[in-house]
Design an enzyme around this catalytic site. Sequence first.
Site, short mmCIF file in Angstrom:
data_model
loop_
_atom_site.label_atom_id
_atom_site.label_comp_id
_atom_site.label_asym_id
_atom_site.label_seq_id
_atom_site.Cartn_x
_atom_site.Cartn_y
_atom_site.Cartn_z
CB ILE A 165 -43.58 13.64 2.02
CG1 ILE A 165 -43.98 12.56 3.04
CG2 ILE A 165 -44.21 14.99 2.35
CD1 ILE A 165 -45.43 12.11 2.99
CD GLU A 370 -54.09 14.25 -3.36
OE1 GLU A 370 -55.29 14.49 -3.24
OE2 GLU A 370 -53.22 15.12 -3.49
#
Length: 390
Positions: A165, A370
Amino acid sequence: MTDRAPQPVDRQLPTEESRDLLALVREIAQREIRPRAAEEEDSGRFPREVFTLLSEAGLLGLPYDGSFGGGEQPYEVYLQVLEELAAARLTVGLGVSVHSLACHGLAGYGSKEQQSAHLPAMLGGGLLGAYCLSEPAAGSDAASLTTKAVRDGDEWVITGTKAWITHGGVADFYTVLARTGAPGPKGITAFLVPGDVEGLTAAVPEKKMGMKGSPTAQLHFDGVRVPDSRRIGEEGQGFTIALAALDAGRLGIAACAVGVAQAALDEAVTYALDRKQFGHPIADFQGLRFMLADMATKIEAGRALYLAAARLRDARKPFSRQAAMAKLFCTDAAMSVTTDAVQILGGYGYTADFPVERLMREAKVLQIVEGTNQIQRMVIARHLAGPETR
Ligand SMILES: Cc1cc2nc3c(=O)[nH]c(=O)nc-3n(C[C@H](O)[C@H](O)[C@H](O)COP(=O)(O)OP(=O)(O)OC[C@H]3O[C@@H](n4cnc5c(N)ncnc54)[C@H](O)[C@@H]3O)c2cc1C
């Protein structure tokens, strides 16, 4: 090390306001971001104060609705802002892109009450966001995530571990995708979780190849309680929300990649004009001139591709396929351009005295985040040939 400012890119911008905005961003980048990039990336310092400054300047909510403090800028402008920030320092450009990704769910799928309660602080009130989809065992196959949210009266209790994260441990809020139903994409729900909630802890950040100033950490949710008013969208709608955010986010990664590549090209040109061998600047040698020409062409092609996708989005037309193409092409171009920049600087390019080795290490991560570039190819192929039948 060269400290020449990069030449401003000759940009296509739709309005006088957007031209002023880009000039402001370049000025902030030159004054506040670029001069500290090398040292802080070396020491791994996260520049939290830069994000506060960007928030105060209205640069953390650019593509969002003005009624909640957003900048109401079209994507074609917002992405060029990201490109400039990433050219100065990827930790900042990618950080702004991730923050924007974390706001996407609430801005697109939240109720009016939720939006007026939270968005002003998220878009322009100094808060920093993070986006929590990946898990230790659920990366490319994100729909297999196992972090659970169980309903308890008016609350949800979240338990599990999120991995990789960006801004993990330093963010003020987290957009979290958790399983509330059956296995697969339809059993996932999105939540907006405050950073200081009880039961949420961050692990020691990963030791990465590059972007060392950007903390990337696992997050442990140990019975974290959030009220139902922090559920974004419907139960089971979370994966749709996550993918919509990623379509937009991939354009952000593409723009960051072009910024990193442009920074590497600028360094390579400056160096090639200055360095002499065989009695001539090495920029005189056709072998290097052709490399520079190819690098510049890849950058222009990448910029044109992400802008074409952005303009589709701005026109409210489907842009998912073009976003995947832009992410794929621009990040592969950044890897190739930064590698060539190191080559053009020769031995000096391989040292930390010049920024190109850092840019090359930074480019690598853009091919992974991503959705890896293999996943982008899968997305593009599905648009061409439909879903796989195996
Ligand atoms: C610095 C950094 C920051 C990140 N920030 C965030 C963040 O803020 N939030 C977040 O949620 N996640 C974040 N991520 C996670 C990132 O999105 C994942 O790393 C990425 O999606 C890949 O998942 P994985 O690492 O588990 O690799 P895996 O999915 O295990 O993939 C391993 C390899 O297999 C390939 N592969 C997998 N499936 C297929 C297939 N079907 N066909 C062909 N090839 C395949 C992949 O392309 C890759 O090469 C971050 C990662 C990094 C490194």
